[in-house]
Design a protein around this motif. Structure first.
Motif, PDB file in Angstrom:
ATOM      1  N   ARG A  65       0.851  -1.192   0.000  1.00 43.61           N
ATOM      2  CA  ARG A  65       0.000   0.000   0.000  1.00 43.61           C
ATOM      3  C   ARG A  65       0.886   1.241   0.000  1.00 43.61           C
ATOM      4  N   SER A  66       0.418   2.274  -0.666  1.00 40.69           N
ATOM      5  CA  SER A  66       1.163   3.531  -0.722  1.00 40.69           C
ATOM      6  C   SER A  66       1.264   4.159   0.668  1.00 40.69           C
ATOM      7  N   SER A  67       2.340   4.898   0.885  1.00 41.87           N
ATOM      8  CA  SER A  67       2.486   5.630   2.151  1.00 41.87           C
ATOM      9  C   SER A  67       1.797   6.991   2.082  1.00 41.87           C
ATOM     10  N   GLY A  68       1.120   7.268   0.983  1.00 44.66           N
ATOM     11  CA  GLY A  68       0.385   8.520   0.833  1.00 44.66           C
ATOM     12  C   GLY A  68       1.322   9.713   0.834  1.00 44.66           C
ATOM     13  N   ASP A  69       0.965  10.701   1.641  1.00 43.59           N
ATOM     14  CA  ASP A  69       1.796  11.897   1.722  1.00 43.59           C
ATOM     15  C   ASP A  69       2.926  11.746   2.738  1.00 43.59           C
ATOM     16  N   GLY A  70       2.984  10.595   3.374  1.00 43.45           N
ATOM     17  CA  GLY A  70       4.005  10.378   4.398  1.00 43.45           C
ATOM     18  C   GLY A  70       4.993   9.300   4.005  1.00 43.45           C
ATOM     19  N   SER A  71       5.419   8.532   4.985  1.00 48.55           N
ATOM     20  CA  SER A  71       6.399   7.467   4.757  1.00 48.55           C
ATOM     21  C   SER A  71       6.197   6.382   5.798  1.00 48.55           C
ATOM     22  N   TYR A  72       6.820   5.250   5.577  1.00 53.58           N
ATOM     23  CA  TYR A  72       6.796   4.156   6.546  1.00 53.58           C
ATOM     24  C   TYR A  72       8.128   4.119   7.299  1.00 53.58           C
ATOM     25  N   PRO A  73       8.067   3.891   8.633  1.00 50.09           N
ATOM     26  CA  PRO A  73       9.314   3.829   9.424  1.00 50.09           C
ATOM     27  C   PRO A  73       9.915   2.415   9.401  1.00 50.09           C
ATOM     28  N   LEU A  74      10.712   2.143   8.411  1.00 56.24           N
ATOM     29  CA  LEU A  74      11.358   0.831   8.329  1.00 56.24           C
ATOM     30  C   LEU A  74      12.453   0.735   9.393  1.00 56.24           C
ATOM     31  N   LYS A  75      12.417  -0.329  10.161  1.00 57.81           N
ATOM     32  CA  LYS A  75      13.441  -0.517  11.186  1.00 57.81           C
ATOM     33  C   LYS A  75      14.285  -1.748  10.866  1.00 57.81           C
ATOM     34  N   ALA A  76      15.574  -1.578  10.916  1.00 56.51           N
ATOM     35  CA  ALA A  76      16.513  -2.678  10.682  1.00 56.51           C
ATOM     36  C   ALA A  76      17.280  -2.927  11.978  1.00 56.51           C
ATOM     37  N   THR A  77      17.262  -4.160  12.445  1.00 61.53           N
ATOM     38  CA  THR A  77      17.898  -4.500  13.718  1.00 61.53           C
ATOM     39  C   THR A  77      18.858  -5.668  13.531  1.00 61.53           C
ATOM     40  N   ILE A  78      20.093  -5.476  13.976  1.00 62.13           N
ATOM     41  CA  ILE A  78      21.084  -6.543  13.940  1.00 62.13           C
ATOM     42  C   ILE A  78      21.099  -7.261  15.276  1.00 62.13           C
ATOM     43  N   THR A  79      21.143  -8.591  15.236  1.00 65.54           N
ATOM     44  CA  THR A  79      21.355  -9.384  16.448  1.00 65.54           C
ATOM     45  C   THR A  79      22.821  -9.800  16.499  1.00 65.54           C
ATOM     46  N   TRP A  80      23.425  -9.605  17.666  1.00 66.68           N
ATOM     47  CA  TRP A  80      24.832  -9.920  17.877  1.00 66.68           C
ATOM     48  C   TRP A  80      24.972 -11.040  18.891  1.00 66.68           C
ATOM     49  N   LYS A  81      25.662 -12.105  18.505  1.00 70.75           N
ATOM     50  CA  LYS A  81      26.014 -13.174  19.434  1.00 70.75           C
ATOM     51  C   LYS A  81      27.204 -12.705  20.257  1.00 70.75           C
ATOM     52  N   ILE A  82      27.142 -12.890  21.570  1.00 74.60           N
ATOM     53  CA  ILE A  82      28.180 -12.356  22.447  1.00 74.60           C
ATOM     54  C   ILE A  82      28.766 -13.468  23.317  1.00 74.60           C
ATOM     55  N   HIS A  83      30.081 -13.508  23.381  1.00 71.15           N
ATOM     56  CA  HIS A  83      30.763 -14.501  24.213  1.00 71.15           C
ATOM     57  C   HIS A  83      32.013 -13.868  24.802  1.00 71.15           C
ATOM     58  N   TRP A  84      32.611 -14.555  25.778  1.00 71.79           N
ATOM     59  CA  TRP A  84      33.799 -14.003  26.423  1.00 71.79           C
ATOM     60  C   TRP A  84      34.814 -15.099  26.709  1.00 71.79           C
ATOM     61  N   THR A  85      36.062 -14.666  26.846  1.00 73.44           N
ATOM     62  CA  THR A  85      37.150 -15.537  27.286  1.00 73.44           C
ATOM     63  C   THR A  85      37.922 -14.788  28.362  1.00 73.44           C
ATOM     64  N   GLY A  86      38.385 -15.540  29.364  1.00 74.79           N
ATOM     65  CA  GLY A  86      39.053 -14.913  30.492  1.00 74.79           C
ATOM     66  C   GLY A  86      40.496 -15.329  30.637  1.00 74.79           C
ATOM     67  N   SER A  87      41.241 -14.553  31.397  1.00 72.02           N
ATOM     68  CA  SER A  87      42.652 -14.844  31.626  1.00 72.02           C
ATOM     69  C   SER A  87      42.851 -16.112  32.438  1.00 72.02           C
ATOM     70  N   ASP A  88      41.800 -16.574  33.097  1.00 78.56           N
ATOM     71  CA  ASP A  88      41.885 -17.805  33.879  1.00 78.56           C
ATOM     72  C   ASP A  88      41.547 -19.038  33.048  1.00 78.56           C
ATOM     73  N   GLY A  89      41.362 -18.850  31.746  1.00 84.45           N
ATOM     74  CA  GLY A  89      41.002 -19.961  30.877  1.00 84.45           C
ATOM     75  C   GLY A  89      39.513 -20.178  30.755  1.00 84.45           C
ATOM     76  N   GLY A  90      38.733 -19.419  31.516  1.00 88.54           N
ATOM     77  CA  GLY A  90      37.290 -19.561  31.456  1.00 88.54           C
ATOM     78  C   GLY A  90      36.688 -18.832  30.269  1.00 88.54           C
ATOM     79  N   GLY A  91      35.413 -19.041  30.090  1.00 87.30           N
ATOM     80  CA  GLY A  91      34.704 -18.393  28.997  1.00 87.30           C
ATOM     81  C   GLY A  91      33.331 -18.985  28.825  1.00 87.30           C
ATOM     82  N   ASP A  92      32.442 -18.255  28.206  1.00 88.90           N
ATOM     83  CA  ASP A  92      31.082 -18.726  28.013  1.00 88.90           C
ATOM     84  C   ASP A  92      30.364 -17.715  27.125  1.00 88.90           C
ATOM     85  N   THR A  93      29.096 -17.974  26.895  1.00 87.08           N
ATOM     86  CA  THR A  93      28.278 -17.030  26.148  1.00 87.08           C
ATOM     87  C   THR A  93      27.614 -16.058  27.116  1.00 87.08           C
ATOM     88  N   LEU A  94      27.245 -14.912  26.598  1.00 78.95           N
ATOM     89  CA  LEU A  94      26.423 -13.947  27.301  1.00 78.95           C
ATOM     90  C   LEU A  94      25.173 -13.724  26.455  1.00 78.95           C
TER      91      LEU A  94
END
Length: 336
Positions: A286-315
């Protein structure tokens, strides 16, 4: 790229770091308001704290439109933690003026002197162990998120190389450093490129993509040099979600989630692809008429860590999005 290392300290003037500062828990009866107090050096002058956290952001996202990720769950970084803060001389220089002022009351002052001076259990601020350890205390996130008041332990002594008492919760570890580094992650803007650009047409598949060169893993390392511990938290982009901004639209794929493959986010439109279905995009019905549509783009980021003690996991995964206006016209056209 040059290594950029930021050291955050408690000082008696406003903290210069733009993202994180530390607030010291009030030891003499206030309601927990932020104090930008420093600590005294051996000569009694104010100086930086012993257990300050150092953030290396040299591998973080950069540019004009970077921003922090938002956890996809209710998880938040620690609101408070314990780490080394004072030498014996520094603790003495911090506490004695408070006692001498008398504003905290005789009974409280007497209990404090008994604990830190008279040998119940510490003698003369542990001056005879000045080269063997540090007084630990709490650090509190500047914004006082829920739970900041969990750290209520009085100052306690830990010898160098020894772990903090087992009954002390939130004593700093590589995991806690990783969680604090999560809060320092910055990622690029997610404004997508569209074809047709600026204006599209009703029922015309509109291609969407992002510059893959900007979307690579980013990381922040947090460390406490005096303890020799550190952790690196890394965020990697995994998907792009398109929200057309109206129910009168279809997305490609139907879920609206475009998977990131080999650093590519969507596919740039090229001449001759007008009859193809875009791997990532949208079709407005459908046309946006005299206005516009607010398109939103969202990135998902996988997050993990590593530690100086050899540990690590996901967040928890993090997201970062941006909205842009899309004009949709009724005129039918072919995108070549």
């Amino acid at each position: 790229m040059a290594r950029i290392t930021t050291v955050l300290t408690l000082v008696s003037v406003p903290v210069l770091a733009s993202h994180v500062a530390f607030a010291e828990r009030d030891k003499h009866g206030s309601n927990g308001q932020t104090k930008q107090n420093g600590n005294a050096t051996d000569d009694g002058n104010l100086s930086s704290t012993v257990g300050v956290i150092v953030y290396d952001r040299s591998k973080n996202g950069s540019g004009d439109s970077v921003g922090p990720v938002t956890s996809t769950t209710s998880w938040t970084p620690p609101a408070c933690w314990y780490a080394p803060k004072y030498t014996p001389a520094q603790l003495k220089a911090y506490l004695e003026p408070i006692w001498e002022a008398g504003s905290t009351g005789y009974e409280w002052d007497a209990e404090q002197r008994a604990r830190y001076v008279d040998g119940h259990p510490y003698k003369d601020f542990n001056k005879d162990r000045a080269d063997k350890g540090y007084w630990w205390d709490s650090y509190v996130n500047k914004d006082f998120p829920p739970g900041w008041d969990k750290c209520k332990e009085p100052f306690f002594w830990v010898d160098k190389g020894d772990p903090p008492p087992a009954n002390v919760e939130n004593a700093v570890t590589p995991k806690i450093l990783a969680e604090l580094a999560y809060n320092e992650i910055r990622v690029p803007s997610t404004k997508v490129t569209l074809a047709p650009a600026n204006k599209t047409k009703v029922n015309l598949p509109t291609w969407a993509w992002l510059d893959g060169a900007k979307f690579k893993p980013v990381s922040v390392t947090a460390s406490i040099p005096v303890l020799g511990i550190s952790a690196t938290t890394t965020a990697e982009p995994v998907s792009l979600k398109i929200d057309p901004g109206t129910s009168d639209a279809e997305t490609y794929p139907a879920s609206g989630v475009c998977q990131i493959k080999d650093g590519s986010i969507g596919e740039p439109y090229a001449k001759g692809k007008s009859d193809e279905t875009p791997p990532c995009g949208v079709k407005y019905l459908r046309s946006s008429g005299d206005g516009s549509y607010p398109l939103k783009a969202t990135i998902t980021w996988k997050i993990h860590w590593t530690g100086s003690d050899g540990g690590g996991d996901t967040l928890p995964d993090g997201t970062f999005g941006a909205t842009q206006n899309v004009v949709v016209q009724e005129i039918q056209a072919v995108n070549r």
